[in-house]
Scaffold this active site. Sequence first.
Site, PDB file in Angstrom:
ATOM      1  N   GLN A 166       0.183   5.325   5.898  1.00  0.00           N
ATOM      2  CA  GLN A 166       1.378   4.765   5.391  1.00  0.00           C
ATOM      3  C   GLN A 166       2.332   6.054   5.227  1.00  0.00           C
ATOM      4  O   GLN A 166       1.873   7.256   4.817  1.00  0.00           O
ATOM      5  CB  GLN A 166       1.376   4.133   3.871  1.00  0.00           C
ATOM      6  N   ALA A 186      -8.302   2.913   8.556  1.00  0.00           N
ATOM      7  CA  ALA A 186      -7.878   2.045   9.543  1.00  0.00           C
ATOM      8  C   ALA A 186      -6.480   2.178   9.602  1.00  0.00           C
ATOM      9  O   ALA A 186      -5.714   1.552  10.502  1.00  0.00           O
ATOM     10  CB  ALA A 186      -8.374   0.791   9.004  1.00  0.00           C
ATOM     11  N   GLU A 190       0.900  -1.280   0.134  1.00  0.00           N
ATOM     12  CA  GLU A 190       0.035   0.192  -0.122  1.00  0.00           C
ATOM     13  C   GLU A 190       0.811   1.227  -0.215  1.00  0.00           C
ATOM     14  O   GLU A 190       0.516   2.193  -0.963  1.00  0.00           O
ATOM     15  CB  GLU A 190      -0.872  -0.147   1.321  1.00  0.00           C
TER      16      GLU A 190
HETATM   17  N1  LIG Z   1     -14.955  14.042   2.547  1.00  0.00           N
HETATM   18  C1  LIG Z   1     -14.354  13.626   3.588  1.00  0.00           C
HETATM   19  N2  LIG Z   1     -14.252  14.182   4.435  1.00  0.00           N
HETATM   20  C2  LIG Z   1     -13.392  13.521   5.658  1.00  0.00           C
HETATM   21  N3  LIG Z   1     -13.058  12.276   5.701  1.00  0.00           N
HETATM   22  C3  LIG Z   1     -13.314  11.681   4.523  1.00  0.00           C
HETATM   23  C4  LIG Z   1     -13.999  12.116   3.356  1.00  0.00           C
HETATM   24  N4  LIG Z   1     -13.773  11.200   2.590  1.00  0.00           N
HETATM   25  C5  LIG Z   1     -13.611  10.298   2.890  1.00  0.00           C
HETATM   26  N5  LIG Z   1     -12.949  10.285   4.250  1.00  0.00           N
HETATM   27  C6  LIG Z   1     -12.310   9.541   4.877  1.00  0.00           C
HETATM   28  O1  LIG Z   1     -11.146   9.041   4.276  1.00  0.00           O
HETATM   29  C7  LIG Z   1     -10.682   7.992   4.854  1.00  0.00           C
HETATM   30  C8  LIG Z   1     -10.630   6.801   3.852  1.00  0.00           C
HETATM   31  O2  LIG Z   1      -9.879   5.617   4.566  1.00  0.00           O
HETATM   32  P1  LIG Z   1     -10.093   4.196   3.602  1.00  0.00           P
HETATM   33  O3  LIG Z   1      -9.418   4.503   2.349  1.00  0.00           O
HETATM   34  O4  LIG Z   1     -11.612   3.971   3.170  1.00  0.00           O
HETATM   35  O5  LIG Z   1      -9.442   3.215   4.692  1.00  0.00           O
HETATM   36  P2  LIG Z   1      -8.070   2.627   4.754  1.00  0.00           P
HETATM   37  O6  LIG Z   1      -7.193   3.106   3.531  1.00  0.00           O
HETATM   38  O7  LIG Z   1      -7.923   2.564   5.898  1.00  0.00           O
HETATM   39  O8  LIG Z   1      -8.649   1.134   4.273  1.00  0.00           O
HETATM   40  C9  LIG Z   1     -11.712   7.244   6.031  1.00  0.00           C
HETATM   41  O9  LIG Z   1     -11.459   7.691   7.342  1.00  0.00           O
HETATM   42  C10 LIG Z   1     -13.062   8.153   5.538  1.00  0.00           C
HETATM   43  O10 LIG Z   1     -13.734   8.553   6.441  1.00  0.00           O
HETATM   44 CA   LIG Z   2      -7.197   3.807   1.681  1.00  0.00          CA
END
Ligand SMILES: Nc1ncnc2c1ncn2[C@@H]1O[C@H](COP(=O)(O)OP(=O)(O)O)[C@@H](O)[C@H]1O
Ligand SMILES: [Ca+2]
Length: 500
Positions: A207, A204, A174
Site C-alpha cells: 500500500q 501479498a 488497509e
Molecule cells: N523478519 C523478517 N524478515 C523478512 N521478512 C519478514 C520478517 N518478518 C515478516 N516478514 C515478511 O513480512 C511480510 C508480512 O506480510 P503480511 O502482513 O503477512 O501479508 P499481507 O499484509 O500482504 O497480508 C511477509 O512477506 C513476511 O514474510
Molecule cells: Ca500486513
Amino acid sequence: MDEQQEMKVKNPWHRPHIFLVAFGISVGIIIMVAIAVVQNKPLHQKYKYGIVLDAGSSHTSVYIYEWPAEKENNTGMVRQKHACSVKGKGISSYSGTPEKAGESLKECMDEAKKTIPKQRHQETPVYLGATAGMRLLKMDNDIASEKVLASVETSLQTYPFSYQGARIITGQEEGAFGWITVNYLSENFITASGTVGALDLGGASTQITFVSGQEVESLDNSIDFRLYGNDYRLYTHSFLCYGKDQVLKLSLEQQIKPKLDVTDNIILEDPCFHPGYEMNKSFQSVFDSPCVKMVTHSKTGQTFKHKGIGDWKKCQEAITKVFNTSYCRYSRCSFNDVFQPPVKGRFGAFSAYYFVMNFLNVTTDNSLDDAKKKLGSYCTTHWNTLKQKHPGVKEKYLSEYCFSGTYIITLLEDGYKFTPEDWKNTNFIRTIKDSEAGWTLGYMLNLTNMIPAEAPDTPLLPFGGYVSLMLVLSLLIFVCLILGYIFFRRPSGPAHKEII
Ligand SMILES: Nc1ncnc2c1ncn2[C@@H]1O[C@H](COP(=O)(O)OP(=O)(O)O)[C@@H](O)[C@H]1O
Ligand SMILES: [Ca+2]
C-alpha cells in the site's frame, strides 16, 4: 493593666511566632494534600483496552491497545500494550482445514485474557481484519474463505471479550488506516508539522498512502477524512499481488516461462539469489496463486532447480518486468494503469520494508546510489558465507533478502517514481513510541470513534497547572482570613485598648 496583660496571654494571635507556626503547619498540610492528589491520580486512573487481530497473508498478530478512559479523544493517548505472534502461517493457509484456523488463535487469545484486567474483559472490543492472503483466497475459492472466517469467528466468540466481527478489509482501508496509525502516533493531527505518507509492504499486497494536494483523478484512490478539525484528502492504492512473496512468484514465473517448452529438467539461474544457493522447488509452489496467471497442469508434482547467480543489475532488470508501464489512461500512473500523483513529503515505510532494510542495514542516511551499491555487493555474497554469518536467521528469509531489497528499491524508484530526494525523506520504521506501525491501530481508532472530526474541547489548564492554581488560591484565602481576623478583631479586643 493586669487584666489587659491576662487578655494578651489568652489571645495567641498576639504572639507573632505562634501565628507563624500555625501558618507554617497550615501551608504544610495544603501542600501535602496537593501532592497526594497529584501522586495518587494514576492509581485511580481507569484504563480501557481493545484487541485487534491482523490476519496477514504470512501470519497473524494479536495486538492489545490501552488508553486512559477519560482521555479517549486526545490524540496519541492509545498505545500498544502487548503483541502476540500466532504460531504457524496466516489464516488463508488453512483453506483445506478451516477448523484449524480458529484453533491457531488460542495461545495468543489466552495470553490476551491474562494481559487485560479481568474486570475489563466484557467491555473490551475484539476485531479481526484479514488482508491480502484472504483476498486472494476469496478470489480463488469463495466458500473456503467463508469457512476460514467462520472458524476464526467461532473461536473468538468463546472468549469473554466483546466480539465485534471478523472480515476481510479492503486495500483502501488497509492503506488509509496505516496512514492514520502513523500520523496519530506521531501526533501530526494536532501539530502544524504536516502529515507523513505511509508505505506498507506485506507478503501479498503493498500500500502507498499520502496527502498529495493534487487532484485525485480516480475515485478508487481518493479518501477524505475530517480529523481533529482538519480536512485531509488522501491518495491511496493497494497493489494486490505486489507483496514481496507474490512478486517473487511472479518473477519466478516470468523466468521459468521461456524454459517450459524447451527442456524437461528446468534449471533456473536466478540473479536475485546468492551464488552457491541451490534448491529443488515444486512448480506448484510458484503456480499455486491467483496472482500467477499461468496454469501448467502438466507440471503439477514436478520440480525445478532454483540456482542463485547473485547479480544485482540483472535482478533489477528481472523485477522491472513485473511492472507494466506500457499503458496509462490518466495524466500519470505508477504502474499497471494505476493513477498516482507525484509523491510528496515525508514517508514512513513499515512492515516488510522495515524487516528487509533493517536486516540489510540500509537506511535512508545512505544515498539511493549508496544503498544500491550496498545491495549489489550483498547479492554477490556466497550463500555459504551468509549462512555462517547469520546462523540464527530463518533460511527462507535469509535467502530472499537480496530479492526483497532489490524489489523494494525498484518499487520505490520505478514503480512509485521516488527521486533520490524522496528516498531521503523516507524512514524505515517498525514502531513509533513502542507501538507497531500498521493498519490495526487506525482500524480500532476508527471503529471505536476515538478520532473525532472536530478538535475536542481542551481544559483551560493541564492537571498540574490546575492543582498549582488551586494551591495558590487556597493560600491567598488563608492569608486573607488571618489578616481579616487580626484586622477586625482589634477594635473590639483588649489589644486595641492597650494601644490607646
Ligand atoms: N523478519 C523478517 N524478515 C523478512 N521478512 C519478514 C520478517 N518478518 C515478516 N516478514 C515478511 O513480512 C511480510 C508480512 O506480510 P503480511 O502482513 O503477512 O501479508 P499481507 O499484509 O500482504 O497480508 C511477509 O512477506 C513476511 O514474510
Ligand atoms: Ca500486513
